[in-house]
Design a protein around this motif. Sequence first.
Motif, PDB file in Angstrom:
ATOM      1  N   ALA A  21       7.906 -17.864  54.856  1.00  0.00           N
ATOM      2  CA  ALA A  21       8.606 -16.816  55.607  1.00  0.00           C
ATOM      3  C   ALA A  21       7.685 -15.965  56.444  1.00  0.00           C
ATOM      4  O   ALA A  21       7.900 -15.770  57.631  1.00  0.00           O
ATOM      5  CB  ALA A  21       9.399 -15.949  54.641  1.00  0.00           C
ATOM      6  N   SER A  22       6.635 -15.466  55.837  1.00  0.00           N
ATOM      7  CA  SER A  22       5.943 -14.394  56.552  1.00  0.00           C
ATOM      8  C   SER A  22       4.439 -14.544  56.424  1.00  0.00           C
ATOM      9  O   SER A  22       3.799 -13.804  55.707  1.00  0.00           O
ATOM     10  CB  SER A  22       6.410 -13.073  55.961  1.00  0.00           C
ATOM     11  N   VAL A  27      -1.305 -12.733  55.433  1.00  0.00           N
ATOM     12  CA  VAL A  27      -2.702 -12.670  55.919  1.00  0.00           C
ATOM     13  C   VAL A  27      -3.167 -11.225  55.927  1.00  0.00           C
ATOM     14  O   VAL A  27      -4.254 -10.884  55.452  1.00  0.00           O
ATOM     15  CB  VAL A  27      -2.820 -13.303  57.329  1.00  0.00           C
ATOM     16  N   CYS A  28      -2.299 -10.364  56.454  1.00  0.00           N
ATOM     17  CA  CYS A  28      -2.640  -8.945  56.549  1.00  0.00           C
ATOM     18  C   CYS A  28      -2.857  -8.362  55.146  1.00  0.00           C
ATOM     19  O   CYS A  28      -3.855  -7.679  54.887  1.00  0.00           O
ATOM     20  CB  CYS A  28      -1.505  -8.220  57.272  1.00  0.00           C
ATOM     21  N   ALA A  29      -1.922  -8.659  54.220  1.00  0.00           N
ATOM     22  CA  ALA A  29      -2.023  -8.115  52.862  1.00  0.00           C
ATOM     23  C   ALA A  29      -3.303  -8.592  52.180  1.00  0.00           C
ATOM     24  O   ALA A  29      -4.026  -7.806  51.556  1.00  0.00           O
ATOM     25  CB  ALA A  29      -0.805  -8.551  52.055  1.00  0.00           C
ATOM     26  N   LEU A  30      -3.627  -9.886  52.338  1.00  0.00           N
ATOM     27  CA  LEU A  30      -4.823 -10.438  51.689  1.00  0.00           C
ATOM     28  C   LEU A  30      -6.100  -9.833  52.263  1.00  0.00           C
ATOM     29  O   LEU A  30      -7.040  -9.521  51.536  1.00  0.00           O
ATOM     30  CB  LEU A  30      -4.842 -11.962  51.848  1.00  0.00           C
ATOM     31  N   LEU A  64      -2.563 -22.239  47.859  1.00  0.00           N
ATOM     32  CA  LEU A  64      -1.838 -23.495  48.133  1.00  0.00           C
ATOM     33  C   LEU A  64      -0.767 -23.308  49.206  1.00  0.00           C
ATOM     34  O   LEU A  64       0.073 -24.181  49.407  1.00  0.00           O
ATOM     35  CB  LEU A  64      -1.165 -23.975  46.842  1.00  0.00           C
ATOM     36  N   HIS A  65      -0.754 -22.178  49.870  1.00  0.00           N
ATOM     37  CA  HIS A  65       0.281 -21.872  50.880  1.00  0.00           C
ATOM     38  C   HIS A  65       0.246 -22.924  52.002  1.00  0.00           C
ATOM     39  O   HIS A  65      -0.825 -23.386  52.403  1.00  0.00           O
ATOM     40  CB  HIS A  65      -0.009 -20.481  51.453  1.00  0.00           C
ATOM     41  N   PRO A  66       1.408 -23.282  52.541  1.00  0.00           N
ATOM     42  CA  PRO A  66       1.421 -24.309  53.613  1.00  0.00           C
ATOM     43  C   PRO A  66       0.638 -23.876  54.854  1.00  0.00           C
ATOM     44  O   PRO A  66       0.099 -24.726  55.560  1.00  0.00           O
ATOM     45  CB  PRO A  66       2.904 -24.450  53.959  1.00  0.00           C
ATOM     46  N   SER A  67       0.558 -22.566  55.120  1.00  0.00           N
ATOM     47  CA  SER A  67      -0.139 -22.118  56.343  1.00  0.00           C
ATOM     48  C   SER A  67      -1.638 -22.059  56.116  1.00  0.00           C
ATOM     49  O   SER A  67      -2.111 -21.445  55.154  1.00  0.00           O
ATOM     50  CB  SER A  67       0.363 -20.733  56.748  1.00  0.00           C
ATOM     51  N   ILE A  68      -2.398 -22.675  57.022  1.00  0.00           N
ATOM     52  CA  ILE A  68      -3.867 -22.679  56.878  1.00  0.00           C
ATOM     53  C   ILE A  68      -4.429 -21.255  56.993  1.00  0.00           C
ATOM     54  O   ILE A  68      -5.402 -20.891  56.323  1.00  0.00           O
ATOM     55  CB  ILE A  68      -4.515 -23.633  57.917  1.00  0.00           C
ATOM     56  N   SER A  69      -3.806 -20.410  57.816  1.00  0.00           N
ATOM     57  CA  SER A  69      -4.288 -19.024  57.968  1.00  0.00           C
ATOM     58  C   SER A  69      -4.226 -18.298  56.630  1.00  0.00           C
ATOM     59  O   SER A  69      -5.143 -17.552  56.263  1.00  0.00           O
ATOM     60  CB  SER A  69      -3.426 -18.255  58.972  1.00  0.00           C
TER      61      SER A  69
END
Length: 1656
Positions: A21-22, A27-30, A64-69
């Motif tokens: 979803a987001s 990314v920002c939170a991490l 393991l998130h689908p997004s590489i970012s």
Amino acid sequence: MDAVMSDGNLETRVGSTDVAASQHMLVCALQELGNLIHNLGTTAAPLLQDSSTGLLDSILSVTLHPSISVRLAAAWCLHCIAVALPSYLTPLLDCCLERLTGHKSSPEAVTGFSFAVAALLGAVKHCPLGIPHGKGKIIMTLAEDLLCSAAQNSRLSAQRTQAGWLLIAALMTLGPAVVSHHLARVLLLWKCVFPASPKDLETEKSRGDSFTWQVTLEGRAGALCAIKSFVSHCGDLLTEEVIQRLLPPLPCAVDLLTQLSSILKMYGSPLKTPSVVYRQRLYELLILLPPETYEGNLCAILKELAADLTAPDIQVSASTFLLPPLCHQDDLLILSPLLQETDHRFIEEQLLLGNGVACGSLEYDPYLIYEKDVEGDSVPKPLPPALSVISSAAKLFGVVCAHVGETQRLPILEQLLDSIKHTKGARQQVVQLHVVSSVSSFLKYVALSKGCLGPEELKRFALTLVTGALESTNPLLRCAAAEAWARLAQVLDDGAFTAGLAQVSFDKLKSARDVVTRTGHSLALGSLHRYLGGISSSQHLNSCIGILYTLAQDSTSPDVQTWALHSLSLIIDSAGPLYYVHVEPTLSLIIMLLLNVPPTHAEVHQSLGRCLNALITTLGPELQGNSTSISTLRASCLLGCAVMQDNPDCLVQAQAISCLQQLHMFAPRHVNLSSLVSCLCVNLYSPYLLLRRAVLACLRQLVQREAAEVSEHAVMLAKDSREELTPDADIREVGLEGALLILLDKETDERLCHDIKETLNYMLTSMAVEKLSLWLKLCKDVLAASADCTAITCVDTMQEEEGDKGDDASVLTTRHDEKSHPFTNPRWATRVFAAECVCRIINQCENATSAHFDIALAQEMKKKDSRNDFLVLHLADLIRMAFMAATDHSDQLRLSGLEMLLVVIRRFATVPEPEFPGHVILEQYQANVGAALRPAFTSETPPDVTAKACQVCSAWIASGVVSDLNDLRRVHQLLVSSLTKIQAGKEALSHLYNESASTMEILAVLKAWAEVYIIAVQRHKNHRQPLKTTSCLEDSIRNGSCSSDGLLDLVYADLGTLSRLWLAALQDFALLTLPSEFASQLPAEGGAFYTAETSENAKLQYYNSWALILHATALWLTSTGFVVADPDEGASDLSRPVTPTSMCQGSSSGATIKSPEDVYTDRFHLILGISVEFLCSLRSDATMESITACLHALQALLDVPWPRSKIGSDQDLGIELLNVLHRVILTRESPSIQLASLEVVRQIICAAQEHVKEKRRSAEVDDGAAEKETLPEFGEGKDTGGLVPGKSLVFATLELCVCILVRQLPELNPKLTGSPGVKARKPQMLSEDGSRLVSAALVILSELPAVCSPEGSISILPTILYLTIGVLRETAVKLPGGQLSSTVAASLQALKGILSSPMARAEKSHTAWTDLLRSALTTVLDCWDPEHFSLVDETHEELDEVSLLTAITVFILSTSPEVTTIPCLQKRCIDKFKATLEIKDPMVQIKTYQLLHSIFQYPNPAVSYPYIYSLASCIMEKLQEIDKRKPENTAELQIFQEGIKVLETLVTVAEEHHRSQLVACLLPILISFLLDENALGSATSIMRNLHDFALQNLMQIGPQYSSVFKSLVASSPALKARLEAAIKGNQESVKVKIPTSKYTKSPGKNSSIQLKTSFL
């Protein structure tokens, strides 16, 4: 804290509900979470341990998130956690490796966890404790496995290939120590990844498809990146051999580069990004490698670079990243504000994303995740590959173009120029930008490497290119072109060409009217001056200035004004003194423009500020002058600053502050400090970073000179101000110092934080002692603001009985008054700085008055003046602060707290407690010290904290503060627990950190124990008991009896274990210090406490600890006397894993058991070897502590017979040791080190003496029956007396002693004085240290004859006598009370030792010695002769007669009679005594009588009689004289008493028939001093003493010579009557006094005792 929780929850929620979803929010939170934890440091530990939030699990799940970012952001977050909490690094690494191994079949897991492992490896360099060495092997194996299995599953090929090479590249950051073990495998993989030959490459091209090429390019790009990482992080491994193995695949990599375009055509767009990435990786690697390594491919590379730079499909303008590195930093200031640093730069960069300007992101280059980022904790932001490849190509072009032949440069430059001409519109600008960047890069490289440009054509092309760029509409391009323009002139270094360039610019500026041309060429002129000085002729300078003046006044175009003024500032800077004639007109122009240009044109004002700054620098110290012209210039400068201060733009204000700073540096009296400080304080918390930087830079300079004034001004201004929002409120409350601490806590910019710390340090240095309470309160507030309440109350309850002596108010504020607290939860870095400040304050007080460390004196001075303030009165606060810091959650703060505690213990350990005599002030804080140390010994504490705590423990025990054994046991128990922990050696310690961290902890524990043992032994010695042998100590412990010094008993319980561990540590150290050529002989598994792989890191730990361990081991070996082998020594020593390197076993299991003799020999050589190796090559960083400990270890070693026999029997060893000690004395000025060295020298000489005696004794025993003549000569010099330099122990000792003596008394060196004899000069007193050194050297000299054979002793005797008498002569200063100076006493003692040497009486040397001793006596007598003093009368007066007379007496009594009885010498000696008896000084007379007393007693009449005959009558006359006028003071009384003693001695030694005459002379004198009953009552104390003395002596003499006594009394009724009256009147008192009288002791019969007491 809440933010962390919500972030964690948010991730869990997002992770579980809707994965894709987001990603932006994740990314920002991490990233925010990572930054937050990074800033919290180890204080974040409770957050991660909190199972309710499950923070780490959340982050790992997002991997393991689908997004590489998101996967990269999660990896970066783990990196931040590992940097903040080093103890999590290894567990996280294990966890990620485990999951990576377990999820090899999931593409997300392979990339996600490989990113995480790479990010964690990148964190290792930020964690000093490191990770276990074995992790490298695991990672390498895993990487190989991934690369090998990539081809097995096409779905995972790309991911596994990338992951494999990423892990290898990240592994390289661990440095040479780790990589060297895996290098062969890496090089093999590198070799295999490229085709072996061009032919194979062709085959490859024909075979593959789009997907295989994608994977292949990914793999090769990864390999290039891994090798790049290797080259940049493991430079030490780049040997010739390794470079040769790196090179073969390079030509193939370049071949593939040239083929890429054709492969792209064949397989289309999917290969576009991989091919760009491949290019970029290859270019980056080639930039790092020396160009010689790929010189065969230079032309091919150059063509590819040219093609890349002018490629038709590049659309984006890359100026913002490509050009800044090629422009001069100063020139960037005139460009857009985007290039200037601000606090909110990140936001501006994000905004630019929408404007098509490229911004970086980690997914563009995941390989950057392990690199050390420039900006500390922020995420690396690589540019898109299409842009970064251009950046790398431009850089590489400069290098390659400079290395190809000059003929090849021309076509390439032509090609580049043509490509600019043949493109149109926006693309033309892009190509022009790339080409100018590359050519600038080339010119810069050539200029810096002092190369040459090539043929004339090349110059023309370059000029055309740069001229075109100078007139580009892109300001950055113009800036870069101006730089290239100047570099071109610099490379050609031709005056005519430079003048031509300047002329081109002049012409353009005169004719052109457009802004672009005018700005470009005006900057070009400035750049020319920057690189070529004043362009040699003042005519050019005048023309330049004239044109720039005109442009600066072009009010139609602020841009032109800005660039022209900036250029003018460059010219002012570079012209230096040449500019002086232009200063006035320039200053007028600046002032006029500052007043006329509207403030809205801030950039013009900034350039004006730079010009003003340059002018002030040019004028320099002349600004202090008082002439009218200088005053006018100064006023103009101040006016300019005032105008800029009023400008609304922050950068202009920053310029104003910078100008005022310069003015203050050159003319401090003329800058109004009050208004300057006011301006600085107002802007202290400015929202603009550059303004804050300017403020702090200025403050830092001001406080170096006038800290107190600056501080006072700030407080006064703050009090006058009524504003609540400015820093004034803080300054009012906590002063400028406090405001700076508050700013430090809020500030994130590293440069600014550094300036704040420097400013505070300068203020502390100059003001801490005067403002002690303020500084301590600030530090306490910072440390207490965040401390746990429980911690504070804990301290206070322990201090209750002490009643908070310190500052009651401040203690209360820390507890309750939180509202007014200026510091709210400061960051750990601020608290660490506060703790460091406390240590600095203590050091400052040490350099101030002694009252800071003397409570009685401090309290007394405080009573006199309540404003007085002393550190000792704040001791409770110091302990409290140290406690708070040492028990904090932050490891860094714990280290600082322990350091503070250590400093407090060392400084205050000896301060007595006046209320309880015999106790010290620190004793009341035992509980606090114990409580501060205890947490450092828990199992989860990092090794560096435990190591520091061990140091504090040993300092506390050694300080002697605690005398009660039970109290001492609390801290001692902590050390015992550590010892138990380390006994299992390197195997049993924590596996969270690198093995070298375990080594550090083990050695810290052993060093702490060593210090305690050394102190225990010293105290034991001070109790004047012989050091207990092992068996004695065992008995005392078995019987439960407590020795007078319990500390030694405490240590003894563990001494068996300690000694083994100490020996193992010393052997490790010996192995580690071996030269590199012995590396192959070192044990493969490492040592007792280090592993072979971490030996380099371990070396440093051993260097810090070995010295005290050596000293302790030597003391322990001394206590065993080198005779009792340990009961568990030898075969039974198998209980510990350190046996492979322990002293008794070889490395093989079936080693033979050594005899005790061999074991001790090994140990002796181990200690001696380490000491000699260290002392003979003292490094500049060798500490005093190490050198002293090493010398004390040698002293301890030579205290017992066995090692002495070793040294004595091995002459070469003794000589080597002496040479080493000589070198130490020459290179180290410290008196304590020189004295310790001399003590070792003395012991070596004693060892040699013992050896010679033993050889003589055994020879006499063996050859008892043989003829006396056949006995061989023992000792140095043998039969010839020759001493060979380099082979002689005695000669080496003489060199060393002469070095010491001549340093202290240069007059002893005949070369310096220009005369061989002992000349009369004014004697001098040496310093206490100097005296001790000279005395020690004389003791050694006097021992030397005993080491020689009779012939050898004859060789050295003249030197020894010359030096000894020389010292006597040079230091014979008259002291009050007739005392002898310590050096004179030492030289007399040495003289006595030399004169009574057996060699003086030995058959072979007797005659020579007699002659030499007579000469020496003559020299002593000559010292005194009036003819020597014809020039300097006062010298004679200052010479101490007593010293010289004592020296003569020593000669008379200690040599054989034939030396002193020859008439000429005897007469001179007697004359000296006669002359001295005539001296009026009572002390001299007393000493003379004492000396004569000992001579008259000498048993040999041949010696004593001539003195008796010549001097007895003199003495008699003197006594009768006193008898007539009666003594008037104690001195005369003493003279009389000594005279009577001499007469009594005469009576004793006289022949029988003369005795009655002498007694008859003596008795009337004695009786004449008797008093009758009436006179006794009214007599003075002197007469009463005289009466007692006379009466006692009569009582003794009467019975001895009764007949003479009776006849004398009978013949003289007057005498009889007087005697009777005295006896009657004194009967009672005599009875009382006789037993206690001082004078009843009979005069000493033993002349040697008499002499000893007279001059020692």
